[in-house]
Every structure is written in structure tokens, then in C-alpha cells.
Design an enzyme around this catalytic site. Structure first.
Site, PDB file in Angstrom:
ATOM      1  N   SER A 178       5.279  -6.846  -1.450  1.00 43.89           N
ATOM      2  CA  SER A 178       5.096  -6.569   0.453  1.00 43.89           C
ATOM      3  C   SER A 178       5.006  -8.221   0.356  1.00 43.89           C
ATOM      4  O   SER A 178       4.593  -9.934   0.608  1.00 43.89           O
ATOM      5  CB  SER A 178       3.487  -7.028   0.272  1.00 43.89           C
ATOM      6  OG  SER A 178       2.524  -6.147   1.401  1.00 43.89           O
ATOM      7  N   ALA A 179       5.793  -8.365   2.231  1.00 43.82           N
ATOM      8  CA  ALA A 179       6.812  -9.340   2.621  1.00 43.82           C
ATOM      9  C   ALA A 179       5.622 -10.810   2.831  1.00 43.82           C
ATOM     10  O   ALA A 179       5.651 -11.646   2.881  1.00 43.82           O
ATOM     11  CB  ALA A 179       7.301  -8.914   3.547  1.00 43.82           C
ATOM     12  N   HIS A 180       4.345  -9.830   3.370  1.00 40.54           N
ATOM     13  CA  HIS A 180       4.087 -10.383   4.094  1.00 40.54           C
ATOM     14  C   HIS A 180       2.329 -11.803   3.944  1.00 40.54           C
ATOM     15  O   HIS A 180       1.548 -12.398   3.583  1.00 40.54           O
ATOM     16  CB  HIS A 180       2.730  -9.832   5.252  1.00 40.54           C
ATOM     17  CG  HIS A 180       1.635  -9.715   4.237  1.00 40.54           C
ATOM     18  ND1 HIS A 180      -0.282  -9.792   4.749  1.00 40.54           N
ATOM     19  CD2 HIS A 180       1.163  -7.802   3.827  1.00 40.54           C
ATOM     20  CE1 HIS A 180      -0.001  -8.752   3.965  1.00 40.54           C
ATOM     21  NE2 HIS A 180       0.300  -7.114   3.478  1.00 40.54           N
ATOM     22  N   THR A 182      13.361   5.523  10.518  1.00 38.91           N
ATOM     23  CA  THR A 182      14.725   5.146  11.564  1.00 38.91           C
ATOM     24  C   THR A 182      14.524   2.947   9.709  1.00 38.91           C
ATOM     25  O   THR A 182      13.386   2.337  10.412  1.00 38.91           O
ATOM     26  CB  THR A 182      15.336   4.063  12.940  1.00 38.91           C
ATOM     27  OG1 THR A 182      15.265   5.054  12.871  1.00 38.91           O
ATOM     28  CG2 THR A 182      15.522   2.853  12.759  1.00 38.91           C
ATOM     29  N   GLN A 186       1.322 -10.544  -5.560  1.00 38.73           N
ATOM     30  CA  GLN A 186       0.676 -11.450  -5.357  1.00 38.73           C
ATOM     31  C   GLN A 186       1.801 -13.000  -6.371  1.00 38.73           C
ATOM     32  O   GLN A 186       1.446 -13.787  -6.471  1.00 38.73           O
ATOM     33  CB  GLN A 186      -0.647 -11.406  -6.258  1.00 38.73           C
ATOM     34  CG  GLN A 186      -1.600 -11.337  -4.927  1.00 38.73           C
ATOM     35  CD  GLN A 186      -2.169 -11.600  -3.914  1.00 38.73           C
ATOM     36  OE1 GLN A 186      -1.485 -12.246  -3.902  1.00 38.73           O
ATOM     37  NE2 GLN A 186      -2.753 -11.409  -3.284  1.00 38.73           N
ATOM     38  N   THR A 241       0.453  -0.915  -0.031  1.00 36.23           N
ATOM     39  CA  THR A 241       0.385   0.082   0.123  1.00 36.23           C
ATOM     40  C   THR A 241       0.761   1.320  -0.073  1.00 36.23           C
ATOM     41  O   THR A 241       0.923   2.207  -0.850  1.00 36.23           O
ATOM     42  CB  THR A 241      -0.980  -0.090   0.881  1.00 36.23           C
ATOM     43  OG1 THR A 241      -2.080  -1.208   1.023  1.00 36.23           O
ATOM     44  CG2 THR A 241      -1.588   1.020   1.295  1.00 36.23           C
ATOM     45  N   ASN A 270      -4.645 -10.343  -7.296  1.00 32.61           N
ATOM     46  CA  ASN A 270      -5.325 -10.952  -5.823  1.00 32.61           C
ATOM     47  C   ASN A 270      -6.473 -11.443  -5.158  1.00 32.61           C
ATOM     48  O   ASN A 270      -6.408 -12.505  -4.364  1.00 32.61           O
ATOM     49  CB  ASN A 270      -5.206  -9.758  -4.959  1.00 32.61           C
ATOM     50  CG  ASN A 270      -5.697  -8.887  -5.260  1.00 32.61           C
ATOM     51  OD1 ASN A 270      -5.522  -8.478  -6.033  1.00 32.61           O
ATOM     52  ND2 ASN A 270      -7.079  -8.157  -4.355  1.00 32.61           N
ATOM     53  N   CYS A 290      -8.949  -7.484   0.675  1.00 31.34           N
ATOM     54  CA  CYS A 290      -8.823  -6.220   1.537  1.00 31.34           C
ATOM     55  C   CYS A 290     -10.395  -5.615   1.570  1.00 31.34           C
ATOM     56  O   CYS A 290     -10.770  -4.270   1.438  1.00 31.34           O
ATOM     57  CB  CYS A 290      -8.335  -5.327   0.908  1.00 31.34           C
ATOM     58  SG  CYS A 290      -6.487  -5.297   0.813  1.00 31.34           S
TER      59      CYS A 290
HETATM   60  N1  PMP Z   1      -1.399  -5.052  -3.830  1.00 32.84           N
HETATM   61  C1  PMP Z   1      -2.094  -6.272  -3.614  1.00 32.84           C
HETATM   62  C2  PMP Z   1      -2.139  -7.148  -5.906  1.00 32.84           C
HETATM   63  C3  PMP Z   1      -2.673  -6.974  -3.070  1.00 32.84           C
HETATM   64  O1  PMP Z   1      -3.070  -8.874  -3.134  1.00 32.84           O
HETATM   65  C4  PMP Z   1      -2.579  -6.317  -1.318  1.00 32.84           C
HETATM   66  C5  PMP Z   1      -2.809  -7.387  -0.330  1.00 32.84           C
HETATM   67  N2  PMP Z   1      -4.113  -7.297  -0.414  1.00 32.84           N
HETATM   68  C6  PMP Z   1      -1.309  -5.267  -1.159  1.00 32.84           C
HETATM   69  C7  PMP Z   1      -1.368  -4.456  -2.737  1.00 32.84           C
HETATM   70  C8  PMP Z   1      -1.691  -4.289  -0.555  1.00 32.84           C
HETATM   71  O2  PMP Z   1       0.060  -4.494   0.384  1.00 32.84           O
HETATM   72  P1  PMP Z   1      -0.028  -4.249   2.329  1.00 32.84           P
HETATM   73  O3  PMP Z   1      -1.292  -5.119   3.035  1.00 32.84           O
HETATM   74  O4  PMP Z   1       0.942  -5.050   1.953  1.00 32.84           O
HETATM   75  O5  PMP Z   1      -0.055  -3.091   1.814  1.00 32.84           O
END
Ligand code: PMP
Length: 384
Positions: A195-197, A233, A176, A70, A148, A321
Site C-alpha cells: 500500500s503506497a500511503h 482505468t 508495514q 484492503t 502494524n 484502523c
Molecule cells: N494491512 C496492514 C498491515 C495495514 O497496516 C493497513 C493499514 N492500516 C492495511 C492493510 C490497509 O491498508 P489500506 O489503507 O491501503 O487499505
């Protein structure tokens, strides 16, 4: 619990956990401080930057560590808002994540955002991009690598070439794709989001590759970290964990992708036989090996989701989301689905540890739930 919501987030991978603990123990010092230990933390951070840049085949100077996709996506459009001519427009695919679509609209204004349609499989066809470039002459094109919701793999290398030939910058949200498919070559995109998670790394960590390492349009103002492009930081332990997770996920993905695809498709075929009218979205498109987006033939997403949850399955209703909200699938909207169909969307996204038995158990649970919902019966294990 059997977890089928990996496109929303993933559990922390063991490799990421170990890397985080080691980095947090050894290099917890502020990389901007001036004593020896801080210098070592700063060196470790720069080595990590080189490591990730190597994987993406990009120059390390172009890489900015952020708090996630994001922030990365917002950074792109906030920067464009400051450097583009006031009447310049951008073009996004019709199925971008809200962090691209809403960020572009917020930073540039709705009137400066154009949309590239997708075909019936949820794919941006090169011809659609060519038409958009001809009609709107956008300054930047943004197309995600993998969707996604439905998992459709966009032909980003081809789209990138078309943009390059016209001198138009190309942004790719690869949140993704990364960890599930090889990241080599993604660094050729002018802007790249990760995005790491989404691949076993920690939450609140991600990156952005920028076109021009010298460009300074920070989203977060303050200190001179990240070469003046992102103040705050640096979170070296999370950076180390992200990179360990990415190496691990990519290595594993190359081994399991084929089996995972077969297991998913076998369950989808079984469901389609038993529940006539069940529609698999992007069924004929190249797709992520873990993702299955369906429109159920009857009953609302929330009814399915709740009963599956009682049975021990974590699934979602379309977009990560908008989980919990019915009728909000960006992909189904782009495909012109009927409002009634939008209320029946379910997304299943497996992961690196998902087994054949998990996919079979998911199909079993869906079929048992269908029986319950059709008969108006109480959910298994409850009396209400
Ligand atoms: N872009 C895509 C294609 C995603 O699937 C997501 C997570 N749903 C995001 C952006 C947002 O990622 P983050 O949670 O790291 O902000």
C-alpha cells in the site's frame, strides 16, 4: 505538530509528488486507448510494473495495481472463494490486520478460517505454523511481514519455506514492511500485498502479487485492464508516485534505521524508568525501527491521546484502523491481555523525517501529561 502516526498513514514524499505531477502532465491519457499518446502511457505503465517487480524480485506479469492493501487482501480471499473446494480452509496469524481477517471471514465464511497463535512477543513461531498445517491442512496461509500495531517482524522467509515444502500457498501482507525494510525477496511469496500511503506514496494506490499470472478472479469486474484481473482505468500517475516513494523510502530507511531504533529505545527506557508498570509490547522481538506500542500504567488511551494532541503530538491507540476506539488492539487481544490493559494502549510510530529531538519531546510530553492526569489537573494551555 510532531507526527507519530506513520503506521496509519504517511505524508506524501517529495519524490512521489514530483513523479505524480510529471506522470499526470505527460501520461494522463487512458492507457487502453489506441492513439500514440495512449500507447506511450501504456508503455510507461508497463515499465513501472517491471520496475516494481524488479525491486520485489518477482515476475512483472504477477503484479496487479490496486487501490491499496484492503483491496489487495480482499482480492486474495474473493479469488480463493471461487477456486477452492467448498470445504477447504485458510489459516491466518492471530494478529492479521482487519483487511485480512475480516476479508477472509466475509469471503469464505467464519467456519473456514483457522488462526495461528503468536508467542508472547507477538511472533508466529515456525513450530506453530507446522502444527497448524498438520491439524488443519489449509489451502493458504496468510502471515503479515510486519505488524502494524507492535511492529513485530514476522519470520516470513522461514514461514514461506515451510509452506512451500508442503505445497501450501503463502500470502504476506507487507503493508508495514515495505519502505521501512528491504523489499528484495518478498516477491517469492505466492501473494503479496502493498500500500503506497504507508511509505510516502499517494493514498488509494497499492498492489497485489499473485501466484499464477494466468489466474482470473477479479474483485472488480468490467473492462479488461490489468490483464482482466482488475477492471477500471489504470491510475498511472499514482503508480509512478508509489514506485518513486518506495525507492526513496527504502534508500532512506537503510541509512536511518539504526539511529531511529536507538532514539525510540532511549525514549522507551526513559518512560519505563519514570512510569513504573509501563509495558512495551514485543520489546524483545525484532521490530520495525519506527514503532513503539505500550500499555500505559494508568489512565485511558483516549485521555493520553487527547492531551498529547493538545500538546501537538499525533499518536494513536493501537491499530491504525481502530484509532479512536479504545480496547480494540488486535495484538493485545492475541496476547491475552486483560480488558483493563486493553484500554491503556498507545502506539507511537515515527517516520523517515522524525528526529532524535522529536522522540525526546514525545517522552517529555508523556511525562508532563502523566503529572497532569495523576493530579487531575487541567491540560497545559487550557482553563477548563
Ligand atoms: N494491512 C496492514 C498491515 C495495514 O497496516 C493497513 C493499514 N492500516 C492495511 C492493510 C490497509 O491498508 P489500506 O489503507 O491501503 O487499505
Amino acid at each position: 505538530m510532531r507526527y507519530f502516526d506513520h503506521n496509519a498513514t504517511t505524508p506524501l514524499a517529495q519524490a512521489a509528488r514530483s513523479a505524480w505531477l510529471e506522470a499526470a502532465d505527460r501520461h494522463w491519457h487512458n492507457p487502453s486507448s489506441l492513439y500514440r499518446e495512449a500507447g506511450l502511457a501504456s508503455q510507461a505503465l508497463e515499465r513501472a510494473r517491471e520496475n516494481l517487480a524488479d525491486l520485489l524480485e518477482a515476475e512483472p506479469e504477477r503484479l496487479i495495481f490496486t487501490s491499496g492493501a484492503t483491496e489487495s487482501n480482499n482480492t486474495v480471499f474473493a479469488g480463493l472463494a471461487r477456486c477452492l473446494a467448498p470445504d477447504a480452509v485458510v489459516a491466518l496469524s492471530a494478529i492479521e490486520h482487519p483487511s485480512v481477517r475480516e476479508a477472509a471471514i466475509a469471503w469464505l465464511g467464519r467456519g473456514r478460517v483457522r488462526f495461528i497463535p503468536v508467542d508472547g512477543e507477538g511472533l508466529v513461531r515456525p513450530a506453530a505454523l507446522e502444527t497448524c498445517l498438520r491439524e488443519h491442512q489449509p489451502a493458504l496461509v496468510s502471515v503479515m511481514a510486519a505488524n502494524n500495531e507492535c511492529g513485530a517482524l514476522q519470520p516470513w522467509p522461514e514461514l514461506l519455506q515451510i509452506c512451500r515444502a508442503r505445497g501450501v500457498r503463502f500470502h504476506c501482507d507487507a503493508a508495514q514492511w515495505l519502505g521501512k525494510l528491504p523489499s528484495a525477496g518478498l516477491g517469492k511469496c505466492d501473494y503479496l500485498t502493498g500500500s503506497a500511503h504507508k511509505f510516502g506514496g499517494p493514498k488509494g494506490m497499492g498492489f497485489l502479487l499473485v501466484a499464477d499470472a494466468a489466474e482470473r478472479f477479479p474483485l472488480l469486474h468490467g473492462g479488461p485492464q490489468e490483464a482482466g484481473r482488475r477492471a477500471g482505468t489504470e491510475n498511472y500517475p499514482a503508480v509512478a508516485a508509489m514506485i518513486a516513494a518506495l525507492h526513496d523510502a527504502e534508500r532512506l530507511s537503510s541509512k536511518i534505521a539504526k539511529d531511529q531504533t536507538n532514539w525510540r529505545d532511549a525514549s522507551a527506557a526513559r518512560l519505563q524508568r519514570a512510569l513504573p508498570g509501563l509495558r512495551v509490547i514485543s520489546a524483545s522481538a525484532p521490530r520495525l525501527w519506527n514503532t513503539l506500542l505500550v500499555v500505559m500504567p494508568r489512565h485511558s488511551s483516549l485521555k493520553w491521546l487527547t492531551r498529547l494532541s493538545w500538546r501537538g503530538f499525533a499518536v494513536s491507540t493501537g491499530s491504525a484502523c481502530s484509532s479512536g476506539r479504545e480496547g480494540s488492539s488486535v495484538v493485545l487481544h492475541a496476547l491475552g491481555a486483560e480488558p483493563d490493559e486493553l484500554r491503556r494502549v498507545l502506539r507511537f510510530s515515527g517516520g523517515w523525517q522524525t528526529t532524535e529531538e522529536d522522540w525526546q519531546a514525545l517522552a517529555d510530553a508523556l511525562l508532563a501529561t502523566a503529572g497532569e492526569l495523576d493530579n487531575g489537573a487541567s491540560p497545559a494551555g487550557t482553563t477548563a
